[in-house]
Design an enzyme around this catalytic site. Structure first.
Site, PDB file in Angstrom:
ATOM      1  N   PHE A 124     -17.413  21.777  13.514  1.00  0.00           N
ATOM      2  CA  PHE A 124     -17.794  20.616  14.319  1.00  0.00           C
ATOM      3  C   PHE A 124     -18.923  19.839  13.640  1.00  0.00           C
ATOM      4  O   PHE A 124     -19.922  20.403  13.228  1.00  0.00           O
ATOM      5  CB  PHE A 124     -18.239  21.079  15.711  1.00  0.00           C
ATOM      6  CG  PHE A 124     -18.723  19.961  16.588  1.00  0.00           C
ATOM      7  CD1 PHE A 124     -17.855  18.962  17.029  1.00  0.00           C
ATOM      8  CD2 PHE A 124     -20.056  19.880  16.964  1.00  0.00           C
ATOM      9  CE1 PHE A 124     -18.298  17.924  17.822  1.00  0.00           C
ATOM     10  CE2 PHE A 124     -20.517  18.854  17.773  1.00  0.00           C
ATOM     11  CZ  PHE A 124     -19.630  17.869  18.199  1.00  0.00           C
ATOM     12  N   GLN A 125     -18.738  18.551  13.521  1.00  0.00           N
ATOM     13  CA  GLN A 125     -19.693  17.634  12.895  1.00  0.00           C
ATOM     14  C   GLN A 125     -20.018  18.034  11.460  1.00  0.00           C
ATOM     15  O   GLN A 125     -21.152  17.886  10.992  1.00  0.00           O
ATOM     16  CB  GLN A 125     -20.975  17.505  13.729  1.00  0.00           C
ATOM     17  CG  GLN A 125     -20.761  16.709  15.020  1.00  0.00           C
ATOM     18  CD  GLN A 125     -22.054  16.319  15.704  1.00  0.00           C
ATOM     19  OE1 GLN A 125     -23.082  16.979  15.542  1.00  0.00           O
ATOM     20  NE2 GLN A 125     -22.002  15.253  16.491  1.00  0.00           N
ATOM     21  N   MET A 183     -21.901 -17.850   5.195  1.00  0.00           N
ATOM     22  CA  MET A 183     -21.568 -17.863   3.774  1.00  0.00           C
ATOM     23  C   MET A 183     -20.072 -17.741   3.560  1.00  0.00           C
ATOM     24  O   MET A 183     -19.499 -18.390   2.670  1.00  0.00           O
ATOM     25  CB  MET A 183     -22.298 -16.739   3.046  1.00  0.00           C
ATOM     26  CG  MET A 183     -22.223 -16.851   1.532  1.00  0.00           C
ATOM     27  SD  MET A 183     -23.050 -18.330   0.892  1.00  0.00           S
ATOM     28  CE  MET A 183     -24.738 -17.747   0.748  1.00  0.00           C
ATOM     29  N   LYS A 203     -28.035  24.490   9.116  1.00  0.00           N
ATOM     30  CA  LYS A 203     -28.804  24.864  10.308  1.00  0.00           C
ATOM     31  C   LYS A 203     -29.385  26.266  10.194  1.00  0.00           C
ATOM     32  O   LYS A 203     -30.550  26.509  10.566  1.00  0.00           O
ATOM     33  CB  LYS A 203     -27.905  24.765  11.539  1.00  0.00           C
ATOM     34  CG  LYS A 203     -28.641  24.930  12.858  1.00  0.00           C
ATOM     35  CD  LYS A 203     -27.726  24.621  14.039  1.00  0.00           C
ATOM     36  CE  LYS A 203     -28.492  24.666  15.364  1.00  0.00           C
ATOM     37  NZ  LYS A 203     -27.607  24.295  16.509  1.00  0.00           N
ATOM     38  N   GLU A 240     -28.412   5.681  12.902  1.00  0.00           N
ATOM     39  CA  GLU A 240     -28.887   6.237  11.635  1.00  0.00           C
ATOM     40  C   GLU A 240     -28.959   5.185  10.534  1.00  0.00           C
ATOM     41  O   GLU A 240     -29.840   5.257   9.661  1.00  0.00           O
ATOM     42  CB  GLU A 240     -27.991   7.403  11.184  1.00  0.00           C
ATOM     43  CG  GLU A 240     -28.118   8.648  12.037  1.00  0.00           C
ATOM     44  CD  GLU A 240     -27.166   8.672  13.228  1.00  0.00           C
ATOM     45  OE1 GLU A 240     -27.132   9.691  13.956  1.00  0.00           O
ATOM     46  OE2 GLU A 240     -26.448   7.653  13.434  1.00  0.00           O
TER      47      GLU A 240
END
Length: 582
Positions: A111-112, A478, A161, A49
């Site tokens: 969940f999630q 760096m 959802k 993602e």
């Protein structure tokens, strides 16, 4: 006509002219992936993602349009956070759509589940939790309007959802009306006239150009202002290409790793005309000692930026395109009344003298080791500069900005404010999708590349060919440079090795072409081979000198007067104008 929330989402995105979405499906967003099959919108399946978010950024940078990414709830949304923070810092218009657990269990640690609107509140321009499918058309319209107007930025739309599954009668809001959101776009004419008076009274003016000029598509207006008034121009890291590097008035990039002339011109100026720039710490160094003799004209679309770091003698709130056009017209008018521009020749002559005495420099021995600056210069020469260049973050980013020559807008894409390692590869894919007719070249570091290299799989499966040039110096370069200069060469956790992974084999495993150059005399042949491949991505492993450091350099927190020209100057000269040639 009855539609589900998911169908409404895609009808709304189509209504906004969206052509492509970068994303990854998952449970909570799954209802949206069914109507996707019937939509004309292209979906690009990324491998992470964060990659989807950076790809949306790259698309937005390259096209000026809103980039769109999509993810599921919980870890899906959380993985977008870095890209959204990056877009917020660099004012990139992005709309992120995330799935959320069903509304009856929101707040129950389902969940999630993650409170993604709460998490992203500080790093988005605005965000929404949609509670009814009927709100989707309005919210999407508002999200795109907010992301693309005023100071651009990311907007997140979180949709549970069950809301995606609800049905309602479709409608399309023709107007966007957001109470309290009315960006000032037109510059105040009285302030413009006051600004021009300061410009005409100044002896050592500098146009300090930031990324806002590119965001506003104000490059033609900038060119007119600079040339009408014979005003020298510095272009910040986010503004490279806003004014052509080949023009005699261009001084290049200021800042921590800017060139000597750009840094010192700002420091010695008696007037700074800041256009879409925010006086950030990388440019100013120690703010208390920055440009001590300069009056300031500050043009910005965001009133919160004016006076935030440096008081403006003439503040101008407005869109850069409008403001710069008015400044150029008014300057031309007032100059005509007085018989032409002031005599800028003494100032311009001094600037030319600094450019001649203190150019960017490096030494490439014929027998090696391979210097990163040489690899970048050869890339520029062999492409004739005809490429959209995307960089990661670190030494390679600074070398790319220093040694490439940008003469067109939107041909330099990088992570500026947040400094996000892993930006280059997915952002390059997004840029290529947005500008498929152009060659896209990612100049990346070995540390950065390993953070998002999996998006090479996206490149192969989605047929998005780019060239990735890895400046492989076997270190987090760096960080190593800082440890060498400021931590008595105590190198802690920065060694990566030239050999792990084998970038050629890794590229081939992802379906790309893998090439390697270890010596200077191999560079041209490898680049020419890479340029001949057009049907897939190419990864070039430039095995570069691990000891090479990036100069000039202004140490963090130091004054710009303390600019270090090269490694031999442990202590900068008292007066930078009298520093020995490095």
């Amino acid at each position: 006509m009855k539609v589900t929330g998911a169908q409404a989402l895609f009808k709304a995105l189509e209504g906004e002219g969206v052509e492509v979405i970068f994303g990854i499906p998952g449970g909570a967003i799954l209802p949206a992936y069914d109507p996707l099959l019937d939509s004309g919108i292209r979906h690009i399946l990324c491998r992470h993602e964060q990659g989807a978010g950076h790809a949306a950024e790259g698309y937005a940078h390259a096209t000026g349009r809103v980039g769109v990414c999509m993810a599921t709830s919980g870890p899906g949304g959380c993985n977008l956070v870095t890209a959204l923070a990056d877009a917020k810092m660099d004012s990139v218009p992005v709309v992120a759509i995330t799935g959320q657990v069903p509304t009856p269990v929101v707040g129950n640690d389902a969940f999630q589940e993650a409170d993604i609107t709460g998490i992203t509140m500080p790093i988005t321009k605005h965000n929404y939790l949609v509670r009814s499918a009927e709100d989707i058309p309005r919210v999407i319209r508002e999200a795109f309007h907010i992301a693309s107007t005023g100071r651009p930025g990311p907007v997140l739309v979180d949709i549970p959802k069950d809301v995606l599954l609800q049905e309602f009668a479709w409608y399309w809001p023709e107007q966007v009306d957001i109470p309290g959101y009315k960006p000032t776009t037109k510059a105040n004419v009285r302030q413009v006239k006051e600004a021009v008076k300061l410009i005409l009274a100044s002896e050592r003016p500098v146009l300090y150009v930031g990324g806002g000029v590119l965001k506003a598509d104000a490059t033609k207006e900038l060119f007119r202002l600079a040339t009408v008034g014979r005003l020298p121009v510095v272009t910040t890291l986010m503004a490279r290409g806003a004014f052509p590097d080949s023009h005699e008035l261009c001084l290049g990039m200021p800042g921590m790793h800017g060139n000597y002339t750009a840094v010192t011109a700002m420091q010695k100026a008696d007037l700074l005309v800041a256009l879409g720039a925010r006086f950030d710490d990388r440019v100013t160094g120690n703010l208390a000692t920055f440009a001590p003799q300069a009056k300031v004209i500050h043009v910005d679309i965001d009133p919160a930026e004016i006076g935030k770091n440096r008081r403006a003698d003439v503040p101008i709130v407005g869109d850069a395109k409008d403001a710069v056009a008015k400044l150029a017209a008014e300057l031309e008018r007032q100059q005509a009344e007085r018989g032409g521009p002031p005599d800028r020749e003494p100032w311009l002559r001094q600037l030319r003298g600094w450019q001649e005495r203190y150019p960017l420099r490096y030494t490439q021995p014929a027998d090696g080791p391979l210097k990163p600056q040489f690899a970048i210069e050869r890339l520029r020469e062999l492409t004739r500069g005809e490429a959209v260049v995307v960089a990661g973050v670190g030494q390679h980013q600074m070398w790319a900005s220093q040694f490439w020559r940008f003469d067109r807008p939107r041909t330099w894409i990088n992570s500026g404010g947040l400094g996000t390692m892993g930006f280059a590869v997915p952002a390059a894919l997004g840029a290529k999708v947005g500008r498929p007719e152009e060659r896209v070249l990612a100049i990346d570091g070995d540390g950065c590349f390993q953070m998002t290299a999996q998006e090479l799989a996206t490149s192969t499966t989605e047929r998005i060919p780019v060239i990735v040039a890895i400046i492989n110096n076997a270190y987090l370069g760096m960080v190593r440079q800082w440890q060498q200069l400021f931590y008595n060469e105590r190198y802690s956790q920065v060694y990566l090795s030239h050999d792990v992974p084998d970038y050629v084999k890794l590229a081939e495993a992802y379906g790309a072409v893998g090439l390697r150059a270890e010596h200077p005399d191999e560079v041209d042949a490898v680049i020419e081979k890479a340029l001949s491949v057009t049907d897939r991505s190419v990864v070039i492993d430039f095995r570069c000198d691990p000891a090479e450091m990036c100069f000039p350099m202004v140490p963090a927190g130091a004054s710009n007067d303390d600019i270090i020209l090269g490694p031999e100057f442990a202590k900068p000269a008292e007066d930078p104008a009298e520093a020995p040639i490095a």
